[in-house]
Scaffold this active site. Structure first.
Site, PDB file in Angstrom:
ATOM      1  N   ILE A 178     -67.252 -59.567  19.082  1.00  0.00           N
ATOM      2  CA  ILE A 178     -68.445 -58.752  18.825  1.00  0.00           C
ATOM      3  C   ILE A 178     -68.180 -57.263  18.995  1.00  0.00           C
ATOM      4  O   ILE A 178     -69.049 -56.445  18.710  1.00  0.00           O
ATOM      5  CB  ILE A 178     -69.633 -59.171  19.734  1.00  0.00           C
ATOM      6  CG1 ILE A 178     -69.240 -59.132  21.215  1.00  0.00           C
ATOM      7  CG2 ILE A 178     -70.146 -60.548  19.332  1.00  0.00           C
ATOM      8  CD1 ILE A 178     -70.399 -59.425  22.153  1.00  0.00           C
ATOM      9  N   GLY A 179     -66.985 -56.906  19.449  1.00  0.00           N
ATOM     10  CA  GLY A 179     -66.710 -55.482  19.595  1.00  0.00           C
ATOM     11  C   GLY A 179     -65.270 -55.233  19.950  1.00  0.00           C
ATOM     12  O   GLY A 179     -64.526 -56.140  20.325  1.00  0.00           O
ATOM     13  N   ARG A 180     -64.867 -53.990  19.821  1.00  0.00           N
ATOM     14  CA  ARG A 180     -63.500 -53.607  20.159  1.00  0.00           C
ATOM     15  C   ARG A 180     -63.540 -52.222  20.746  1.00  0.00           C
ATOM     16  O   ARG A 180     -64.181 -51.326  20.203  1.00  0.00           O
ATOM     17  CB  ARG A 180     -62.638 -53.624  18.903  1.00  0.00           C
ATOM     18  CG  ARG A 180     -61.184 -53.318  19.157  1.00  0.00           C
ATOM     19  CD  ARG A 180     -60.369 -53.394  17.879  1.00  0.00           C
ATOM     20  NE  ARG A 180     -60.416 -54.728  17.289  1.00  0.00           N
ATOM     21  CZ  ARG A 180     -59.797 -55.039  16.151  1.00  0.00           C
ATOM     22  NH1 ARG A 180     -59.136 -54.122  15.490  1.00  0.00           N
ATOM     23  NH2 ARG A 180     -59.862 -56.267  15.681  1.00  0.00           N
ATOM     24  N   GLY A 181     -62.910 -52.057  21.882  1.00  0.00           N
ATOM     25  CA  GLY A 181     -62.895 -50.757  22.541  1.00  0.00           C
ATOM     26  C   GLY A 181     -61.490 -50.256  22.730  1.00  0.00           C
ATOM     27  O   GLY A 181     -60.524 -50.862  22.278  1.00  0.00           O
ATOM     28  N   MET A 217     -59.770 -50.243  25.313  1.00  0.00           N
ATOM     29  CA  MET A 217     -58.986 -50.985  26.295  1.00  0.00           C
ATOM     30  C   MET A 217     -58.977 -52.484  26.038  1.00  0.00           C
ATOM     31  O   MET A 217     -58.531 -53.255  26.876  1.00  0.00           O
ATOM     32  CB  MET A 217     -59.526 -50.696  27.694  1.00  0.00           C
ATOM     33  CG  MET A 217     -59.469 -49.230  28.056  1.00  0.00           C
ATOM     34  SD  MET A 217     -60.305 -48.856  29.592  1.00  0.00           S
ATOM     35  CE  MET A 217     -59.204 -49.666  30.749  1.00  0.00           C
ATOM     36  N   VAL A 228     -64.073 -57.297  22.894  1.00  0.00           N
ATOM     37  CA  VAL A 228     -65.235 -57.935  23.502  1.00  0.00           C
ATOM     38  C   VAL A 228     -65.624 -59.145  22.658  1.00  0.00           C
ATOM     39  O   VAL A 228     -65.726 -59.048  21.431  1.00  0.00           O
ATOM     40  CB  VAL A 228     -66.435 -56.963  23.596  1.00  0.00           C
ATOM     41  CG1 VAL A 228     -67.594 -57.629  24.332  1.00  0.00           C
ATOM     42  CG2 VAL A 228     -66.029 -55.682  24.310  1.00  0.00           C
ATOM     43  N   ASP A 282     -67.017 -43.623  32.518  1.00  0.00           N
ATOM     44  CA  ASP A 282     -66.978 -43.613  31.047  1.00  0.00           C
ATOM     45  C   ASP A 282     -68.390 -43.774  30.485  1.00  0.00           C
ATOM     46  O   ASP A 282     -68.648 -44.610  29.625  1.00  0.00           O
ATOM     47  CB  ASP A 282     -66.060 -44.723  30.531  1.00  0.00           C
ATOM     48  CG  ASP A 282     -65.624 -44.511  29.070  1.00  0.00           C
ATOM     49  OD1 ASP A 282     -65.801 -43.380  28.559  1.00  0.00           O
ATOM     50  OD2 ASP A 282     -65.140 -45.465  28.448  1.00  0.00           O
TER      51      ASP A 282
END
Length: 290
Positions: free
Chosen positions: A25-28, A30, A33, A145
Site C-alpha cells: 500500500i505504500g513505499r517510503g 526506508m 508498507v 520525520d
C-alpha cells in the site's frame, strides 16, 4: 530507487510473523508498507518493513537492529488515540513494525495549490497532530520525520493518525550507508539538519513547515540545490505566511512564525501550547463566520 524489502519478501511466503500480507500500500525512503491481517484478533494492520541488512553490516547491523527494537518498544508504549503501534519483529531478513491500519489518505495531497483544505480544518487537524506530538514527547519519543505523508486522515470517521513514530531514529547516526541524513530535508529543523541533538521542539518546527505548506501550497524554503536549501533552513527567516495568503489573520501568521523560529529556545516548547494557539485562531474564524 530500488525497493529492497520487496525482493526480500518472497511471493511464496506472504507472511511476516503472525501477519498475513495482503498487498503493498505504500513505499517510503526506508522500506515498503503492506496491508496485512492479524489472525489472532481479526483486524487489518499496516506493516512497515525495513531491510536493515541492506543498509548495514557487521557491528553496524547489530547496533541498528538493537536500536530498531528499542525504538519500536518505546513507540509501542504510546497509548494515545492518534498514535498506535502494535508490534515489532524481524523475519526473512526484514525488520518490521505492525501499526494500526487507517482508512483514508495522508495529508500530502492537501499541500498542493487547488487542493488545500478549508482553513478551520487545517488548523484543527494540525492541532490534533500537535497534541499527539506533545504526548509522545512526554513519553520520551521524538518523531524526527514529521511531514504530511506521515499523517493519515479519514474525513468520514474524523480520524487523524500520526504514523512512523520513532522510526527515523532507528538507523540513527542519523545517516544511512550512502551518507544521507534521514528525514525529509525540507521539513527538518535547523538543529536536525546540522546533526545536533534534537528534542520535541524539532518536531514542532517540522509541524510549522507542514502548517505553512498546508496553508499556502508552498514550502517556506525552496531550492534546487541541497546545499542552498540547508543554508536557508539554517539561516534564513521563513517568509511571513501572509506574503502568499494576505487574508490570513495576524494571529495565525504569529503561530507559524513561532513554530518556524530558528532559535530552539524561542520556538514552541510544547505541542499542547501550539495546539491551543491553533484552536484559538480556529474559534476566532468560527465567530467571524463565512
Amino acid at each position: 530507487a530500488v525497493d529492497a524489502s520487496a525482493s526480500l519478501l518472497r511471493p511464496d511466503r506472504a507472511t511476516l510473523g503472525r501477519y498475513r500480507i495482503d498487498r503493498q500500500i505504500g513505499r517510503g525512503s526506508m522500506g515498503t508498507v503492506y496491508l496485512g491481517h492479524d489472525p489472532q484478533i481479526g483486524r487489518p494492520v499496516a506493516i512497515k518493513t525495513m531491510a536493515l541488512s541492506r543498509e548495514f553490516e557487521g557491528t553496524e547491523l547489530a547496533a541498528a537492529r538493537a536500536r530498531f527494537f528499542r525504538e519500536a518498544e518505546v513507540a509501542g508504549r504510546l497509548q494515545h488515540p492518534d498514535v498506535t503501534v502494535f508490534d515489532a519483529s524481524e523475519e526473512q531478513g526484514l525488520a518490521f513494525i505492525a501499526m494500526e491500519y487507517v482508512k483514508g489518505h495522508d495529508l500530502l495531497r492537501h499541500t498542493l495549490p487547488g487542493a488545500l483544505l478549508p482553513l478551520p480544518q487545517v488548523l484543527r487537524t494540525l492541532a490534533r497532530v500537535a497534541q499527539a506530538l506533545a504526548y509522545a514527547h512526554t513519553q520520551g519519543v521524538v518523531h524526527r520525520d514529521v511531514k504530511p505523508a506521515n499523517v493519515m486522515i479519514d474525513a468520514e470517521s474524523g480520524t487523524v493518525k500520526g504514523t512512523d513514530f520513532g522510526i527515523a531514529r532507528i538507523t540513527d547516526a542519523c545517516r544511512t550507508r550512502t551518507g544521507l541524513v534521514l528525514g525529509t530535508p525540507s521539513f527538518m529543523s535547523p538543529e536536525q539538519m546540522a546533526g545536533r541533538r534534537v528534542d520535541g521542539r524539532s518536531d514542532l518546527y517540522s509541524l510549522g513547515v507542514m502548517l505553512f505548506q498546508m496553508l499556502t501550497g508552498a514550502l517556506p524554503h525552496r531550492s534546487e540545490s541541497m546545499a542552498q536549501l540547508m543554508n536557508q533552513i539554517a539561516n534564513d527567516t521563513a517568509p511571513d505566511v501572509r506574503t502568499l495568503r494576505p487574508e490570513l489573520p495576524e494571529a495565525l501568521a504569529n503561530v507559524v512564525a513561532l513554530a518556524l523560529e530558528k532559535r530552539v529556545e524561542v520556538r514552541y516548547a510544547d505541542g499542547n501550547q501550539m495546539a491551543a494557539d491553533l484552536l484559538e485562531v480556529a474559534q476566532m474564524l468560527d465567530l467571524q463566520g463565512p
